[in-house]
Write a protein that holds these residues in place. Structure first.
Motif, short mmCIF file in Angstrom:
data_model
loop_
_atom_site.label_atom_id
_atom_site.label_comp_id
_atom_site.label_asym_id
_atom_site.label_seq_id
_atom_site.Cartn_x
_atom_site.Cartn_y
_atom_site.Cartn_z
N PRO A 46 65.69 28.50 -25.76
CA PRO A 46 67.10 27.69 -25.55
C PRO A 46 67.31 27.40 -23.85
CG PRO A 46 67.44 29.50 -26.30
CD PRO A 46 65.53 29.49 -26.77
N LYS A 47 65.93 28.91 -23.00
CA LYS A 47 66.90 28.95 -21.88
C LYS A 47 65.52 28.22 -20.71
CE LYS A 47 69.56 33.25 -22.10
NZ LYS A 47 70.99 32.12 -21.77
N ARG A 48 65.60 28.21 -19.86
CA ARG A 48 64.91 28.41 -18.56
C ARG A 48 64.26 28.96 -18.08
NH1 ARG A 48 64.06 22.26 -19.58
NH2 ARG A 48 63.43 21.92 -18.28
N GLY A 49 62.59 28.22 -17.31
CA GLY A 49 62.29 29.41 -16.34
C GLY A 49 62.69 29.06 -15.26
N HIS A 78 54.55 40.55 -25.45
CA HIS A 78 55.50 41.61 -23.60
C HIS A 78 55.22 40.56 -23.15
CE1 HIS A 78 55.96 45.64 -26.00
NE2 HIS A 78 56.71 45.07 -26.00
N GLY A 79 55.91 39.86 -23.27
CA GLY A 79 56.20 38.55 -21.96
C GLY A 79 54.72 38.82 -20.76
N VAL A 80 55.17 39.59 -19.78
CA VAL A 80 54.06 39.36 -18.76
C VAL A 80 52.66 40.17 -18.86
CG1 VAL A 80 54.65 41.75 -17.80
CG2 VAL A 80 53.89 40.57 -16.30
N GLU A 81 53.01 40.24 -20.01
CA GLU A 81 51.29 41.13 -20.98
C GLU A 81 50.77 39.75 -21.35
OE1 GLU A 81 51.37 44.29 -23.26
OE2 GLU A 81 53.25 44.98 -22.22
N GLY A 82 51.39 38.12 -20.73
CA GLY A 82 50.72 37.08 -21.76
C GLY A 82 49.65 36.84 -20.87
N PHE A 83 50.17 37.10 -19.50
CA PHE A 83 48.24 36.47 -19.01
C PHE A 83 47.11 36.45 -19.34
CE2 PHE A 83 51.88 36.89 -15.38
CZ PHE A 83 51.45 36.13 -15.15
N CYS A 84 46.79 37.37 -20.26
CA CYS A 84 45.65 38.57 -20.69
C CYS A 84 45.80 37.91 -22.69
CB CYS A 84 45.67 39.77 -21.30
SG CYS A 84 44.37 39.78 -22.33
N PRO A 115 58.20 33.46 -24.97
CA PRO A 115 58.14 32.57 -23.16
C PRO A 115 58.80 33.33 -22.21
CG PRO A 115 59.41 31.38 -24.36
CD PRO A 115 59.11 32.09 -25.16
N HIS A 116 59.91 33.49 -22.14
CA HIS A 116 61.00 33.71 -21.49
C HIS A 116 60.48 35.35 -20.40
CE1 HIS A 116 64.56 34.94 -19.15
NE2 HIS A 116 65.51 33.85 -18.78
N GLY A 117 60.15 35.94 -21.24
CA GLY A 117 59.39 37.27 -19.95
C GLY A 117 58.29 37.18 -19.86
N PHE A 118 57.42 35.99 -20.09
CA PHE A 118 56.13 35.93 -19.70
C PHE A 118 56.43 34.98 -18.58
CE2 PHE A 118 52.12 33.30 -20.48
CZ PHE A 118 51.10 33.76 -20.01
N ALA A 119 57.58 33.87 -19.22
CA ALA A 119 58.01 33.19 -17.21
C ALA A 119 58.69 33.76 -16.28
CB ALA A 119 58.21 31.41 -17.94
N TRP A 120 59.85 34.81 -16.52
CA TRP A 120 60.72 35.10 -15.84
C TRP A 120 59.90 36.84 -15.59
CZ3 TRP A 120 64.37 33.56 -13.10
CH2 TRP A 120 64.93 32.88 -13.12
#
Length: 373
Positions: A46-49, A78-84, A115-120
């Motif tokens: 529901p939110k944006r990056g 864990h959002g930011v860990e999504g790069f891996c 996805p929100h944690g990944f984007a932000w």
């Protein structure tokens, strides 16, 4: 970015699957799926990056829908860990993984469950909740604080962007190093602005994961293996397979048969991780039962104190209110956090891809060995 089909034997050439941000990682994953002729089931957030980009959890089913045995690969808890995790999923698809499935085995890819944690560039969800502490029964009283309250002010305070190391060292003298780390990381439900906060209700990401598992009938399969992809804990570049199933249980037996003696168990004290509350593992355990196993594949980055410093600064930043994404101090904090969980360096990337490919191969072979099903 342009992605050619990965040379599956050449780790260096395959490093292009590591991306600069969530939007690029999503584009790469969707392009890989499209190139392999796969259908994507996108669950819109529901939110944006930070740049107004759309957010979604993208799900891909590979193989026969009636397959009795399924491998689930999940990235971005864990959002930011999504790069891996995103790189491992994209690499597997681009390397032709869909063309090499054992008979009767399917694969479910879950890209960016948070996805929100990944984007932000956050470890938590849009409501500040650690998804990997959110899987508790909220109809029951919330778990009691087991030490976090004693450290909350030392970790995040109005006038500081780094921990009060003197206070943390004093606590460590009293409780030991493991006592300190467990008090911080085991999961707390009393400080919403704090670290490892489990929330007061199921998050969007938890509800999405529950709906995905139901929509794809995972509870009805006769064999399941689930790999949740994480970073930030353990030696640099090493991918530790962490098994939170009860010791000596059938799932532990499967884990050791399929993946070998590198499997570790927090409940037995053999893991770099200690016991935690509210893990996604416990949700998966109910689905897997004795028909396979669920494991966390955790890639180490930097020492705990460096990770903690980056996390405290990020939580401090968001506790101040709205984020100006272009502000220098915000960018510095975000850059540090990203680096803490994603070292964008060739050696680390190649270790991740090698281990990721190895674990997926063993998981598929293990599921294929369930001939009695």
């Amino acid at each position: 970015m342009e992605l050619a089909r990965c040379d599956f034997l050449n780790l260096a050439s395959a490093r292009s699957v590591f991306c600069e941000d969530y939007a690029e990682a999503r584009r790469a994953f969707l392009a890989a799926a499209d190139g392999a002729g796969l259908t994507v089931d996108s669950r819109a957030h529901p939110k944006r990056g930070p740049h107004g980009e759309a957010l979604a959890c993208d799900v891909v089913w590979i193989g026969p829908r009636a397959a009795r045995r399924v491998l689930v690969l999940m990235a971005g808890t864990h959002g930011v860990e999504g790069f891996c995790g995103s790189a491992i999923l994209t690499d597997w698809v681009m390397g032709g993984g869909a063309d090499r499935l054992p008979d009767g085995v399917a694969v479910l890819l879950i890209h960016a469950i948070n996805p929100h944690g990944f984007a932000w560039l956050r470890r938590v969800t849009e409501d500040g909740v650690d998804l990997n502490r959110n899987f508790i029964d909220f109809s029951e009283p919330l778990p009691a604080d087991e030490g976090y309250g004693d450290l909350a002010e030392a970790l995040i305070a109005e006038a500081q962007t780094s921990p009060d190391w003197q206070a943390l060292q004093q606590y460590q003298l009293q409780r030991g190093r493991m006592g300190l780390e467990n008090a911080i990381t085991s999961g707390q439900y009393s400080h919403p602005d704090g670290l490892f906060y489990g929330g007061k209700a199921p998050t969007w990401s938890r509800r999405t994961l529950e709906s995905v598992s139901a929509d794809y009938g995972l509870a009805d399969r006769s064999g399941l293996c689930v790999i949740d992809l994480h970073t930030g804990l353990g030696p640099y570049g090493y991918g530790e397979l962490i098994c939170d199933h009860p010791p000596a249980s059938k799932p532990v037996s499967y884990a050791r048969q399929w993946f070998g003696d590198s499997v570790t168990e927090p409940l037995c004290g053999t893991s770099t991780s200690g016991p935690k509350r509210g893990l996604t593992d416990y949700f998966w355990h109910q689905l897997v039962e004795d028909r396979g196993c669920m494991l966390t594949l955790e890639f180490g980055t930097y020492p705990f104190d460096e990770i903690l410093t980056a996390l405290c600064a990020d939580h401090w930043l968001h506790a101040q209110g709205g984020i100006d994404w272009s502000a220098p101090h915000a960018r510095a904090i975000k850059t540090r956090l990203r680096h803490a969980f994603y070292p964008a360096q060739a050696d680390w990337q190649e270790m991740v891809l090698f281990r990721g490919r190895q674990v997926v191969r063993h998981a598929l072979a293990g599921l294929a060995s369930l001939v009695s099903w």
